[in-house]
Design a protein around this motif. Structure first.
Motif, PDB file in Angstrom:
ATOM      1  N   PRO A   1      40.360 101.501  27.706  1.00  0.00           N
ATOM      2  CA  PRO A   1      41.551 100.943  28.257  1.00  0.00           C
ATOM      3  C   PRO A   1      41.503  99.351  27.930  1.00  0.00           C
ATOM      4  N   VAL A   2      42.430  98.846  27.595  1.00  0.00           N
ATOM      5  CA  VAL A   2      42.578  97.321  27.472  1.00  0.00           C
ATOM      6  C   VAL A   2      43.767  96.908  27.966  1.00  0.00           C
ATOM      7  N   SER A   3      43.755  95.613  28.775  1.00  0.00           N
ATOM      8  CA  SER A   3      44.824  95.082  29.239  1.00  0.00           C
ATOM      9  C   SER A   3      45.028  93.622  28.737  1.00  0.00           C
ATOM     10  N   VAL A   4      46.201  92.981  28.807  1.00  0.00           N
ATOM     11  CA  VAL A   4      46.379  91.509  28.385  1.00  0.00           C
ATOM     12  C   VAL A   4      46.616  90.780  29.646  1.00  0.00           C
ATOM     13  N   VAL A   5      45.560  90.054  29.978  1.00  0.00           N
ATOM     14  CA  VAL A   5      45.997  89.182  31.142  1.00  0.00           C
ATOM     15  C   VAL A   5      45.921  87.624  30.906  1.00  0.00           C
ATOM     16  N   GLY A   6      46.778  86.910  31.712  1.00  0.00           N
ATOM     17  CA  GLY A   6      47.158  85.648  31.624  1.00  0.00           C
ATOM     18  C   GLY A   6      47.931  85.052  32.528  1.00  0.00           C
ATOM     19  N   ASP A   7      48.397  83.588  32.584  1.00  0.00           N
ATOM     20  CA  ASP A   7      48.938  82.976  33.517  1.00  0.00           C
ATOM     21  C   ASP A   7      50.262  83.724  33.730  1.00  0.00           C
ATOM     22  N   PHE A   8      50.769  84.558  33.022  1.00  0.00           N
ATOM     23  CA  PHE A   8      52.013  85.255  33.227  1.00  0.00           C
ATOM     24  C   PHE A   8      52.129  86.457  34.066  1.00  0.00           C
ATOM     25  N   ASN A   9      50.791  86.874  34.410  1.00  0.00           N
ATOM     26  CA  ASN A   9      50.596  87.934  35.230  1.00  0.00           C
ATOM     27  C   ASN A   9      49.644  87.576  36.242  1.00  0.00           C
ATOM     28  N   ASP A  10      49.283  86.272  36.539  1.00  0.00           N
ATOM     29  CA  ASP A  10      48.426  85.901  37.443  1.00  0.00           C
ATOM     30  C   ASP A  10      47.064  86.341  37.349  1.00  0.00           C
ATOM     31  N   TRP A  11      46.553  86.690  35.985  1.00  0.00           N
ATOM     32  CA  TRP A  11      45.225  87.197  35.474  1.00  0.00           C
ATOM     33  C   TRP A  11      44.893  88.169  36.216  1.00  0.00           C
ATOM     34  N   LYS A  12      45.881  89.382  36.442  1.00  0.00           N
ATOM     35  CA  LYS A  12      45.561  90.325  37.236  1.00  0.00           C
ATOM     36  C   LYS A  12      45.346  91.671  36.010  1.00  0.00           C
ATOM     37  N   PRO A  13      44.141  92.014  35.951  1.00  0.00           N
ATOM     38  CA  PRO A  13      43.793  93.177  34.844  1.00  0.00           C
ATOM     39  C   PRO A  13      44.508  94.443  35.355  1.00  0.00           C
ATOM     40  N   GLY A  14      45.225  95.186  34.442  1.00  0.00           N
ATOM     41  CA  GLY A  14      45.896  96.448  34.560  1.00  0.00           C
ATOM     42  C   GLY A  14      47.307  96.216  34.724  1.00  0.00           C
ATOM     43  N   THR A  15      47.857  94.990  35.012  1.00  0.00           N
ATOM     44  CA  THR A  15      49.377  94.574  34.779  1.00  0.00           C
ATOM     45  C   THR A  15      50.104  95.097  33.773  1.00  0.00           C
ATOM     46  N   HIS A  16      49.224  94.757  32.471  1.00  0.00           N
ATOM     47  CA  HIS A  16      50.080  94.957  31.237  1.00  0.00           C
ATOM     48  C   HIS A  16      48.839  95.563  30.402  1.00  0.00           C
TER      49      HIS A  16
ATOM     50  N   PHE B   1      46.190  83.268  27.611  1.00  0.00           N
ATOM     51  CA  PHE B   1      45.842  84.696  28.074  1.00  0.00           C
ATOM     52  C   PHE B   1      44.669  85.106  27.121  1.00  0.00           C
ATOM     53  N   ARG B   2      43.885  86.314  27.612  1.00  0.00           N
ATOM     54  CA  ARG B   2      43.064  86.822  26.972  1.00  0.00           C
ATOM     55  C   ARG B   2      43.166  88.563  27.049  1.00  0.00           C
ATOM     56  N   TYR B   3      42.237  89.212  26.475  1.00  0.00           N
ATOM     57  CA  TYR B   3      42.236  90.653  26.763  1.00  0.00           C
ATOM     58  C   TYR B   3      40.954  90.859  27.433  1.00  0.00           C
ATOM     59  N   LEU B   4      41.114  92.175  28.219  1.00  0.00           N
ATOM     60  CA  LEU B   4      40.143  92.528  29.084  1.00  0.00           C
ATOM     61  C   LEU B   4      39.733  93.954  28.693  1.00  0.00           C
ATOM     62  N   ALA B   5      38.753  94.624  28.170  1.00  0.00           N
ATOM     63  CA  ALA B   5      38.499  95.958  28.036  1.00  0.00           C
ATOM     64  C   ALA B   5      37.298  96.485  29.013  1.00  0.00           C
ATOM     65  N   ALA B   6      37.486  97.793  28.737  1.00  0.00           N
ATOM     66  CA  ALA B   6      36.233  98.428  29.719  1.00  0.00           C
ATOM     67  C   ALA B   6      35.064  97.671  29.596  1.00  0.00           C
ATOM     68  N   GLY B   7      34.338  98.011  30.830  1.00  0.00           N
ATOM     69  CA  GLY B   7      33.143  97.139  30.796  1.00  0.00           C
ATOM     70  C   GLY B   7      32.916  95.857  31.082  1.00  0.00           C
ATOM     71  N   ASP B   8      34.111  95.285  31.438  1.00  0.00           N
ATOM     72  CA  ASP B   8      34.298  93.591  31.805  1.00  0.00           C
ATOM     73  C   ASP B   8      34.187  93.041  30.516  1.00  0.00           C
ATOM     74  N   TYR B   9      34.543  93.372  29.396  1.00  0.00           N
ATOM     75  CA  TYR B   9      34.675  92.653  28.194  1.00  0.00           C
ATOM     76  C   TYR B   9      35.769  92.073  27.998  1.00  0.00           C
ATOM     77  N   TRP B  10      35.594  90.706  28.034  1.00  0.00           N
ATOM     78  CA  TRP B  10      36.853  89.837  27.582  1.00  0.00           C
ATOM     79  C   TRP B  10      36.810  89.618  26.163  1.00  0.00           C
ATOM     80  N   PHE B  11      37.838  89.290  25.565  1.00  0.00           N
ATOM     81  CA  PHE B  11      37.932  88.718  24.303  1.00  0.00           C
ATOM     82  C   PHE B  11      39.273  88.342  23.962  1.00  0.00           C
ATOM     83  N   ASP B  12      39.376  87.494  22.606  1.00  0.00           N
ATOM     84  CA  ASP B  12      40.417  86.695  22.381  1.00  0.00           C
ATOM     85  C   ASP B  12      41.039  87.469  21.358  1.00  0.00           C
ATOM     86  N   ASP B  13      42.499  86.927  20.825  1.00  0.00           N
ATOM     87  CA  ASP B  13      43.200  87.058  19.739  1.00  0.00           C
ATOM     88  C   ASP B  13      43.244  86.238  18.781  1.00  0.00           C
TER      89      ASP B  13
END
Length: 91
Positions: free
Chosen positions: A25-40, A64-76
């Motif tokens: 699973p991957v979610s996009v997190v950012g200032d638009f969702n208060d940096w809450k993983p799993g929201t989007h 914004f950034r992406y957050l994947a399984a295993g606490d793996y953060w990455f950029d677009d």
């Protein structure tokens, strides 16, 4: 990849990633969702990719950034700009 649809007072941004990279699973997190993983969380599309659409206010700049399984953060790579480790999106 980022897909955008301009509306009267907002921009609908669709965040798109390949269906299997990174795995899990991957979610996009950012200032638009208060940096809450799993929201989007990105979901599968018919073409094999996965995506999620977020409605954002027009004429704003968002981080914004992406957050994947295993606490793996990455950029677009398709972000409008980068601010340190965050992608920047201009609506």
């Amino acid at each position: 990849m980022l897909e955008r649809k301009l509306r009267k007072d907002r921009t609908e941004v669709t965040f798109v990633l390949p269906g299997d990279e990174p795995p899990g699973p991957v979610s996009v997190v950012g200032d638009f969702n208060d940096w809450k993983p799993g929201t989007h969380t990105l979901t599968p599309r018919a073409d094999g990719s996965r995506a999620v659409t977020v409605k954002l206010s027009a004429k704003q700049v968002h981080s914004f950034r992406y957050l994947a399984a295993g606490d793996y953060w990455f950029d677009d790579a398709h972000a409008d700009a980068h601010d340190g480790i965050n992608g920047r999106l201009h609506t």
